[in-house]
Design a protein around this motif. Structure first.
Motif, PDB file in Angstrom:
ATOM      1  N   SER A   5      -9.783  -3.962  -1.759  1.00  0.00           N
ATOM      2  CA  SER A   5     -10.505  -3.288  -2.840  1.00  0.00           C
ATOM      3  C   SER A   5     -11.924  -3.803  -3.020  1.00  0.00           C
ATOM      4  CB  SER A   5      -9.735  -3.404  -4.164  1.00  0.00           C
ATOM      5  OG  SER A   5      -9.706  -4.748  -4.602  1.00  0.00           O
ATOM      6  N   LEU A  31      -1.138  -2.887   0.537  1.00  0.00           N
ATOM      7  CA  LEU A  31      -1.150  -1.858  -0.507  1.00  0.00           C
ATOM      8  C   LEU A  31       0.123  -1.898  -1.337  1.00  0.00           C
ATOM      9  CD1 LEU A  31      -2.571   1.182   1.510  1.00  0.00           C
ATOM     10  CD2 LEU A  31      -3.819  -0.473   0.099  1.00  0.00           C
ATOM     11  N   ASN A  32       0.098  -1.182  -2.448  1.00  0.00           N
ATOM     12  CA  ASN A  32       1.222  -1.150  -3.361  1.00  0.00           C
ATOM     13  C   ASN A  32       1.953   0.196  -3.275  1.00  0.00           C
ATOM     14  OD1 ASN A  32       2.994  -1.691  -5.422  1.00  0.00           O
ATOM     15  ND2 ASN A  32       1.534  -1.252  -7.051  1.00  0.00           N
ATOM     16  N   TRP A  34       2.350   2.583  -1.019  1.00  0.00           N
ATOM     17  CA  TRP A  34       1.837   3.771  -0.337  1.00  0.00           C
ATOM     18  C   TRP A  34       2.752   4.072   0.849  1.00  0.00           C
ATOM     19  CZ3 TRP A  34      -2.521   6.829  -1.379  1.00  0.00           C
ATOM     20  CH2 TRP A  34      -3.290   6.415  -2.468  1.00  0.00           C
ATOM     21  N   LYS A  44       0.722   8.920  -1.792  1.00  0.00           N
ATOM     22  CA  LYS A  44       1.356   8.241  -2.923  1.00  0.00           C
ATOM     23  C   LYS A  44       1.372   9.191  -4.113  1.00  0.00           C
ATOM     24  CE  LYS A  44       1.307   3.898  -5.523  1.00  0.00           C
ATOM     25  NZ  LYS A  44       0.660   2.589  -5.670  1.00  0.00           N
ATOM     26  N   PHE A  46       1.723   9.292  -8.250  1.00  0.00           N
ATOM     27  CA  PHE A  46       1.600   8.509  -9.475  1.00  0.00           C
ATOM     28  C   PHE A  46       2.136   9.353 -10.633  1.00  0.00           C
ATOM     29  CE2 PHE A  46      -1.674   7.116  -6.582  1.00  0.00           C
ATOM     30  CZ  PHE A  46      -1.713   5.742  -6.729  1.00  0.00           C
ATOM     31  N   ALA A 101      -7.418   3.534  -0.788  1.00  0.00           N
ATOM     32  CA  ALA A 101      -6.095   3.414  -1.423  1.00  0.00           C
ATOM     33  C   ALA A 101      -6.024   2.160  -2.290  1.00  0.00           C
ATOM     34  CB  ALA A 101      -5.002   3.397  -0.363  1.00  0.00           C
ATOM     35  N   SER A 102      -6.570   1.067  -1.802  1.00  0.00           N
ATOM     36  CA  SER A 102      -6.573  -0.182  -2.559  1.00  0.00           C
ATOM     37  C   SER A 102      -7.389  -0.039  -3.838  1.00  0.00           C
ATOM     38  CB  SER A 102      -7.122  -1.312  -1.685  1.00  0.00           C
ATOM     39  OG  SER A 102      -7.106  -2.523  -2.384  1.00  0.00           O
ATOM     40  N   ASP A 105      -5.338   1.871  -6.312  1.00  0.00           N
ATOM     41  CA  ASP A 105      -4.354   0.979  -6.935  1.00  0.00           C
ATOM     42  C   ASP A 105      -4.996   0.107  -8.008  1.00  0.00           C
ATOM     43  OD1 ASP A 105      -2.127   1.863  -5.526  1.00  0.00           O
ATOM     44  OD2 ASP A 105      -2.240   0.271  -4.019  1.00  0.00           O
ATOM     45  N   THR A 106      -6.227  -0.301  -7.784  1.00  0.00           N
ATOM     46  CA  THR A 106      -6.945  -1.127  -8.759  1.00  0.00           C
ATOM     47  C   THR A 106      -7.126  -0.385 -10.081  1.00  0.00           C
ATOM     48  OG1 THR A 106      -8.071  -2.331  -7.009  1.00  0.00           O
ATOM     49  CG2 THR A 106      -9.083  -2.421  -9.177  1.00  0.00           C
ATOM     50  N   ILE A 108      -5.087   1.811 -11.385  1.00  0.00           N
ATOM     51  CA  ILE A 108      -3.791   1.747 -12.072  1.00  0.00           C
ATOM     52  C   ILE A 108      -3.590   0.370 -12.689  1.00  0.00           C
ATOM     53  CG2 ILE A 108      -1.282   1.705 -11.668  1.00  0.00           C
ATOM     54  CD1 ILE A 108      -2.373   4.503 -11.912  1.00  0.00           C
ATOM     55  N   ASN A 109      -3.899  -0.669 -11.932  1.00  0.00           N
ATOM     56  CA  ASN A 109      -3.728  -2.023 -12.438  1.00  0.00           C
ATOM     57  C   ASN A 109      -4.613  -2.260 -13.663  1.00  0.00           C
ATOM     58  OD1 ASN A 109      -1.907  -2.548 -10.400  1.00  0.00           O
ATOM     59  ND2 ASN A 109      -3.425  -3.494  -9.070  1.00  0.00           N
TER      60      ASN A 109
END
Length: 114
Positions: A5, A31-32, A34, A44, A46, A101-102, A105-106, A108-109
């Motif tokens: 990221s 990745l988380n 995917w 992915k 969500f 993608a990373s 994910d960031t 979402i985090n």
């Protein structure tokens, strides 16, 4: 490869071979949740509690996509956003896809920590 990221997407001119399965799996491990579909693209889904939250997420993805000049396929509806990412110029996966993608994910985090 760690901390994808923090990296920036680099312009892909084409003529570069898509990543092979071993490289894909190395990136995928960063990745988380995917999925890799047919060694061709990342995917992915969500989930969100409502349409407004899903739309806000899509808008955040749009901002990152513009910053990175790398644009995913985004499908969304009430409470659901589905993302597909691949590098069109090489018709397959490139490091840029995993970077984007990373970064997604960031988002979402960050949103779950607020």
């Amino acid at each position: 490869m760690s901390n994808l990221s923090k990296k920036k997407c680099t312009p892909c001119k084409g003529g570069v071979p898509p990543l092979e399965e071993k490289e894909i799996n190395q990136y995928l491990s960063k990745l988380n949740a995917w999925q890799v579909v047919g060694l061709h693209h990342l995917s992915k889904i969500f989930s969100f509690p409502d349409f407004k939250s899903a739309l806000a997420f899509v808008n955040q993805i749009g901002e990152i996509a513009e910053e990175e000049n790398h644009h995913p396929i985004i499908n969304f509806t009430w409470g659901k956003v589905e993302i597909s990412i691949w590098t069109h110029k090489i018709n397959g996966l490139h490091e840029n896809d995993f970077i984007l993608a990373s970064k997604i994910d960031t988002i979402i985090n960050q949103n779950t920590q607020e």
